[in-house]
Design a protein around this motif. Structure first.
Motif, PDB file in Angstrom:
ATOM      1  N   MET A   1       0.845  -1.202   0.000  1.00 26.32           N
ATOM      2  CA  MET A   1       0.000   0.000   0.000  1.00 26.32           C
ATOM      3  C   MET A   1       0.876   1.246   0.000  1.00 26.32           C
ATOM      4  SD  MET A   1      -2.746   1.176   2.926  1.00 26.32           S
ATOM      5  CE  MET A   1      -3.582  -0.396   2.981  1.00 26.32           C
ATOM      6  N   ASN A   2       0.479   2.240  -0.799  1.00 29.24           N
ATOM      7  CA  ASN A   2       1.218   3.496  -0.824  1.00 29.24           C
ATOM      8  C   ASN A   2       0.694   4.413   0.283  1.00 29.24           C
ATOM      9  OD1 ASN A   2       2.836   5.595  -1.705  1.00 29.24           O
ATOM     10  ND2 ASN A   2       1.226   6.395  -3.063  1.00 29.24           N
ATOM     11  N   THR A   3       1.600   4.927   1.130  1.00 30.85           N
ATOM     12  CA  THR A   3       1.191   5.792   2.239  1.00 30.85           C
ATOM     13  C   THR A   3       1.434   7.250   1.868  1.00 30.85           C
ATOM     14  OG1 THR A   3       1.777   4.079   3.833  1.00 30.85           O
ATOM     15  CG2 THR A   3       1.559   6.313   4.685  1.00 30.85           C
ATOM     16  N   ARG A   4       0.335   8.030   1.810  1.00 35.03           N
ATOM     17  CA  ARG A   4       0.488   9.460   1.503  1.00 35.03           C
ATOM     18  C   ARG A   4       0.631  10.248   2.796  1.00 35.03           C
ATOM     19  NH1 ARG A   4      -4.491  11.304  -2.030  1.00 35.03           N
ATOM     20  NH2 ARG A   4      -3.206  13.125  -2.486  1.00 35.03           N
ATOM     21  N   VAL A   5       1.464  11.307   2.747  1.00 35.64           N
ATOM     22  CA  VAL A   5       1.552  12.229   3.883  1.00 35.64           C
ATOM     23  C   VAL A   5       1.076  13.594   3.393  1.00 35.64           C
ATOM     24  CG1 VAL A   5       3.048  13.268   5.620  1.00 35.64           C
ATOM     25  CG2 VAL A   5       3.565  10.975   4.764  1.00 35.64           C
ATOM     26  N   LEU A   6       0.015  14.124   3.980  1.00 35.05           N
ATOM     27  CA  LEU A   6      -0.517  15.419   3.566  1.00 35.05           C
ATOM     28  C   LEU A   6      -0.598  16.356   4.754  1.00 35.05           C
ATOM     29  CD1 LEU A   6      -3.556  14.226   1.366  1.00 35.05           C
ATOM     30  CD2 LEU A   6      -1.315  15.023   0.557  1.00 35.05           C
ATOM     31  N   GLU A   7      -0.214  17.607   4.526  1.00 32.24           N
ATOM     32  CA  GLU A   7      -0.366  18.584   5.602  1.00 32.24           C
ATOM     33  C   GLU A   7      -1.835  18.783   5.916  1.00 32.24           C
ATOM     34  OE1 GLU A   7       1.640  22.405   5.302  1.00 32.24           O
ATOM     35  OE2 GLU A   7       3.460  21.279   4.762  1.00 32.24           O
ATOM     36  N   VAL A   8      -2.112  19.080   7.188  1.00 29.90           N
ATOM     37  CA  VAL A   8      -3.497  19.336   7.584  1.00 29.90           C
ATOM     38  C   VAL A   8      -4.033  20.553   6.824  1.00 29.90           C
ATOM     39  CG1 VAL A   8      -4.972  20.144   9.472  1.00 29.90           C
ATOM     40  CG2 VAL A   8      -3.273  18.354   9.901  1.00 29.90           C
ATOM     41  N   SER A   9      -5.163  20.388   6.121  1.00 31.14           N
ATOM     42  CA  SER A   9      -5.834  21.493   5.429  1.00 31.14           C
ATOM     43  C   SER A   9      -7.293  21.094   5.306  1.00 31.14           C
ATOM     44  CB  SER A   9      -5.238  21.685   4.025  1.00 31.14           C
ATOM     45  OG  SER A   9      -5.572  20.558   3.214  1.00 31.14           O
ATOM     46  N   ASP A  10      -8.145  22.011   4.882  1.00 31.90           N
ATOM     47  CA  ASP A  10      -9.570  21.674   4.696  1.00 31.90           C
ATOM     48  C   ASP A  10      -9.695  20.471   3.778  1.00 31.90           C
ATOM     49  OD1 ASP A  10     -10.339  23.669   6.305  1.00 31.90           O
ATOM     50  OD2 ASP A  10     -10.917  25.076   4.709  1.00 31.90           O
ATOM     51  N   GLU A  11      -8.877  20.513   2.706  1.00 33.85           N
ATOM     52  CA  GLU A  11      -8.992  19.457   1.703  1.00 33.85           C
ATOM     53  C   GLU A  11      -8.522  18.100   2.232  1.00 33.85           C
ATOM     54  OE1 GLU A  11      -6.959  20.769  -1.823  1.00 33.85           O
ATOM     55  OE2 GLU A  11      -7.348  18.805  -2.750  1.00 33.85           O
ATOM     56  N   SER A  12      -7.347  18.098   2.906  1.00 32.38           N
ATOM     57  CA  SER A  12      -6.825  16.809   3.397  1.00 32.38           C
ATOM     58  C   SER A  12      -7.708  16.266   4.513  1.00 32.38           C
ATOM     59  CB  SER A  12      -5.376  16.941   3.858  1.00 32.38           C
ATOM     60  OG  SER A  12      -5.273  17.791   4.972  1.00 32.38           O
ATOM     61  N   LEU A  13      -8.286  17.159   5.320  1.00 32.16           N
ATOM     62  CA  LEU A  13      -9.190  16.695   6.385  1.00 32.16           C
ATOM     63  C   LEU A  13     -10.443  16.058   5.782  1.00 32.16           C
ATOM     64  CD1 LEU A  13      -8.880  19.588   9.002  1.00 32.16           C
ATOM     65  CD2 LEU A  13      -8.375  17.175   9.426  1.00 32.16           C
ATOM     66  N   ARG A  14     -10.939  16.671   4.698  1.00 25.13           N
ATOM     67  CA  ARG A  14     -12.134  16.108   4.042  1.00 25.13           C
ATOM     68  C   ARG A  14     -11.825  14.708   3.498  1.00 25.13           C
ATOM     69  NH1 ARG A  14     -13.160  19.866   0.212  1.00 25.13           N
ATOM     70  NH2 ARG A  14     -13.156  21.482   1.810  1.00 25.13           N
ATOM     71  N   PHE A  28      -3.478  10.753  12.418  1.00 26.06           N
ATOM     72  CA  PHE A  28      -3.774  12.195  12.521  1.00 26.06           C
ATOM     73  C   PHE A  28      -3.169  12.758  13.812  1.00 26.06           C
ATOM     74  CE2 PHE A  28      -7.102  11.976  15.813  1.00 26.06           C
ATOM     75  CZ  PHE A  28      -7.385  10.619  15.800  1.00 26.06           C
ATOM     76  N   PRO A  29      -2.827  14.067  13.792  1.00 25.98           N
ATOM     77  CA  PRO A  29      -2.240  14.669  14.992  1.00 25.98           C
ATOM     78  C   PRO A  29      -3.294  14.983  16.048  1.00 25.98           C
ATOM     79  CG  PRO A  29      -2.403  16.304  13.234  1.00 25.98           C
ATOM     80  CD  PRO A  29      -2.890  15.010  12.655  1.00 25.98           C
ATOM     81  N   TYR A  34       0.344  11.428  17.953  1.00 26.24           N
ATOM     82  CA  TYR A  34      -0.418  11.099  16.755  1.00 26.24           C
ATOM     83  C   TYR A  34      -1.255   9.840  17.017  1.00 26.24           C
ATOM     84  CZ  TYR A  34       1.546  14.560  13.587  1.00 26.24           C
ATOM     85  OH  TYR A  34       1.866  15.742  12.965  1.00 26.24           O
ATOM     86  N   GLY A  35      -2.500   9.845  16.511  1.00 26.75           N
ATOM     87  CA  GLY A  35      -3.386   8.699  16.668  1.00 26.75           C
ATOM     88  C   GLY A  35      -3.541   7.962  15.351  1.00 26.75           C
ATOM     89  N   LEU A  36      -3.893   6.672  15.453  1.00 20.02           N
ATOM     90  CA  LEU A  36      -4.176   5.865  14.260  1.00 20.02           C
ATOM     91  C   LEU A  36      -5.668   5.577  14.286  1.00 20.02           C
ATOM     92  CD1 LEU A  36      -3.089   4.319  11.820  1.00 20.02           C
ATOM     93  CD2 LEU A  36      -2.653   2.378  13.332  1.00 20.02           C
ATOM     94  N   GLY A  37      -6.430   6.322  13.455  1.00 21.77           N
ATOM     95  CA  GLY A  37      -7.877   6.352  13.615  1.00 21.77           C
ATOM     96  C   GLY A  37      -8.645   5.448  12.682  1.00 21.77           C
ATOM     97  N   GLY A 162       3.557   2.068   4.241  1.00 20.59           N
ATOM     98  CA  GLY A 162       3.097   0.873   3.538  1.00 20.59           C
ATOM     99  C   GLY A 162       1.957   0.144   4.245  1.00 20.59           C
ATOM    100  N   ARG A 163       1.631   0.575   5.461  1.00 23.09           N
ATOM    101  CA  ARG A 163       0.591  -0.128   6.224  1.00 23.09           C
ATOM    102  C   ARG A 163      -0.750   0.596   6.235  1.00 23.09           C
ATOM    103  NH1 ARG A 163       2.520  -3.674  10.536  1.00 23.09           N
ATOM    104  NH2 ARG A 163       4.697  -4.111  10.093  1.00 23.09           N
ATOM    105  N   ILE A 164      -0.734   1.921   5.969  1.00 20.49           N
ATOM    106  CA  ILE A 164      -1.975   2.705   6.008  1.00 20.49           C
ATOM    107  C   ILE A 164      -1.994   3.667   4.815  1.00 20.49           C
ATOM    108  CG2 ILE A 164      -2.165   2.560   8.536  1.00 20.49           C
ATOM    109  CD1 ILE A 164      -1.116   5.421   8.731  1.00 20.49           C
ATOM    110  N   PRO A 165      -3.204   4.095   4.352  1.00 15.69           N
ATOM    111  CA  PRO A 165      -3.235   4.954   3.156  1.00 15.69           C
ATOM    112  C   PRO A 165      -2.841   6.406   3.400  1.00 15.69           C
ATOM    113  CG  PRO A 165      -5.479   4.388   3.866  1.00 15.69           C
ATOM    114  CD  PRO A 165      -4.536   3.610   4.738  1.00 15.69           C
ATOM    115  N   LEU A 166      -3.078   6.949   4.623  1.00 14.85           N
ATOM    116  CA  LEU A 166      -2.889   8.403   4.785  1.00 14.85           C
ATOM    117  C   LEU A 166      -2.388   8.786   6.174  1.00 14.85           C
ATOM    118  CD1 LEU A 166      -3.290  11.336   3.694  1.00 14.85           C
ATOM    119  CD2 LEU A 166      -5.659  11.200   4.517  1.00 14.85           C
ATOM    120  N   ILE A 167      -1.406   9.716   6.177  1.00 12.06           N
ATOM    121  CA  ILE A 167      -0.946  10.353   7.419  1.00 12.06           C
ATOM    122  C   ILE A 167      -1.182  11.849   7.271  1.00 12.06           C
ATOM    123  CG2 ILE A 167       1.042  10.840   8.913  1.00 12.06           C
ATOM    124  CD1 ILE A 167       2.353   8.261   7.771  1.00 12.06           C
ATOM    125  N   LEU A 168      -1.910  12.444   8.213  1.00 15.61           N
ATOM    126  CA  LEU A 168      -2.067  13.897   8.212  1.00 15.61           C
ATOM    127  C   LEU A 168      -0.923  14.493   9.026  1.00 15.61           C
ATOM    128  CD1 LEU A 168      -5.899  14.400   8.849  1.00 15.61           C
ATOM    129  CD2 LEU A 168      -4.652  14.652   6.683  1.00 15.61           C
TER     130      LEU A 168
END
Ligand code: TXA
Ligand code: MG
Length: 342
Positions: A1-14, A28-29, A34-37, A162-168
């Motif tokens: 799995m590809n893990t993306r890292v995106l800065e917190v923003s309206d768009e990434s939160l959505r 998420f922070p 950081y929590g794994l939600g 590689g284990r989760i799709p997204l990190i904020l």
């Protein structure tokens, strides 16, 4: 799995909200770590948390809410009066309240217990994420089981790539140690894990509080385990870790460091302000107990990345947040604590 890292923003939160609603995981922070939600009401989504972390199934998860209305459906009956008063003073904030659970909470979340831990974080982006996902979010710390909790997005990536799709990415966490876990099903309430909301603060509101005996010592085989998470070796760095306390602690620590250096252990010292360790290799623990709380976990990871074979630190004052720091340091050191009285 590809893990993306995106800065917190309206768009990434959505996007993160959609991912959680669809049954997948997002790191998420929060103000603590950081929590794994995951969607707390979906047993399959919750199962993915245990898989990604390698977490034992008998260790329950904290459920995060964004407001008081969110609490009612998760607990059976009304909140105990003590919990209500603590919530009023310290929510949103670094505090988890254990209450009797409602049938809505899957047994995967509560690990078979009849209670649930609930937290309303003060991190605005965390609360926004819960609102966008439209479900309560079950989230442990976003580290591999046994590793130090992550206080930056980079720490999360180290463990979860590689284990989760997204990190904020919301930068470094303010408090730096996990929330205070308070069992409100008993009277007086009992602190199972110390954190940013201190026993002194709880005492100030309720007039009485107990701190679980296991907070500053290893569990004995005869102990009843009230918080399953306390059974496991936690926050463990790769090297050995020794804490030194007592009148002569500074001198003893430096002697131990020097012996360790001669033995080729590649030692380092986690150093608060105000002690001169000479030429010895130090990692800055920051100013006082608050500095230590924000820096301890990242320092342990840094010590690992420097290949430190033996870490040394002075014991801290256990008043206030110091109790949380000494609890985490003690566990990271597997309670290898040396008394240097003379
Ligand atoms: O600050 C925090 O609390 C972070 C952020 C992400 O919110 N979360 C966190 O979760 O530290 P975790 O899973 O790493 O630690 C939860 C602790 C564990 O020691 C667990 O055993 C305890 O809380 N716990 C959870 N539910 C419980 C329950 N119903 N009864 C007793 N202990 C519980
Ligand atoms: Mg954890």
């Amino acid at each position: 799995m590809n893990t993306r890292v995106l800065e917190v923003s309206d768009e990434s939160l959505r996007l993160a909200g959609e991912i959680i609603a669809s049954g997948e995981l997002v790191a998420f922070p929060t103000e603590t770590v950081y929590g794994l939600g995951a969607n707390a009401l979906d047993p399959r989504a919750v199962g993915r948390i245990f898989e990604a972390k390698g977490r034992p199934g008998d260790n329950p998860l904290i459920v995060h809410v964004s407001n008081m209305e969110g609490v009612k459906p998760l607990i059976s009956g009304d909140m105990p009066e003590s919990a209500g008063r603590l919530a009023e003073y310290f929510w949103p904030g670094p505090m988890t309240l254990i209450c009797s659970k409602s049938p809505l909470i899957p047994s995967e979340v509560s690990a078979g217990l009849d209670t649930v831990g609930i937290r309303m974080p003060s991190s605005e982006s965390a609360r926004r994420l819960i609102e966008l996902a439209k479900v309560p979010i079950a989230a442990p710390s976003a580290n591999l089981s046994g590793r130090p909790s992550p206080t930056t997005a980079r720490h999360v990536l180290e463990d979860m790539d590689g284990r989760i799709p997204l990190i904020l990415d919301g930068g470094a966490c303010e408090v730096g140690v996990e929330s205070t876990v308070i069992d409100c099903t008993c009277s007086p309430v009992r602190i199972l894990r110390p954190g940013g909301v201190t026993p002194e603060m709880v005492m100030g509101i309720l007039g009485e509080v107990r701190v679980d005996e296991s907070v500053l010592r290893p569990l004995k085989s005869t102990d009843t385990v009230r918080s399953p998470g306390m059974k496991y070796r936690h926050y463990a760095p790769k090297g050995k870790f020794t804490i030194v306390k007592g009148k002569n602690a500074v001198k003893r620590l430096m002697d131990l460091y020097d012996q360790s250096l001669s033995a080729g252990e590649n030692p380092c010292i986690l150093a608060g302000r105000g002690v001169d360790y000479g030429q010895r290799r130090v990692i800055d623990l920051g100013d006082g107990v608050n500095g230590a709380a924000s820096n301890l976990f990242s320092d342990l990871r840094l010590a690992d990345s420097m290949g430190a074979g033996h870490i040394y630190a002075l014991a801290m004052d256990t008043r206030g947040v110091g109790l949380a720091v000494m609890n985490r340091m003690g566990r990271a050191a597997a309670f290898d604590i040396i008394e240097a009285e003379d």
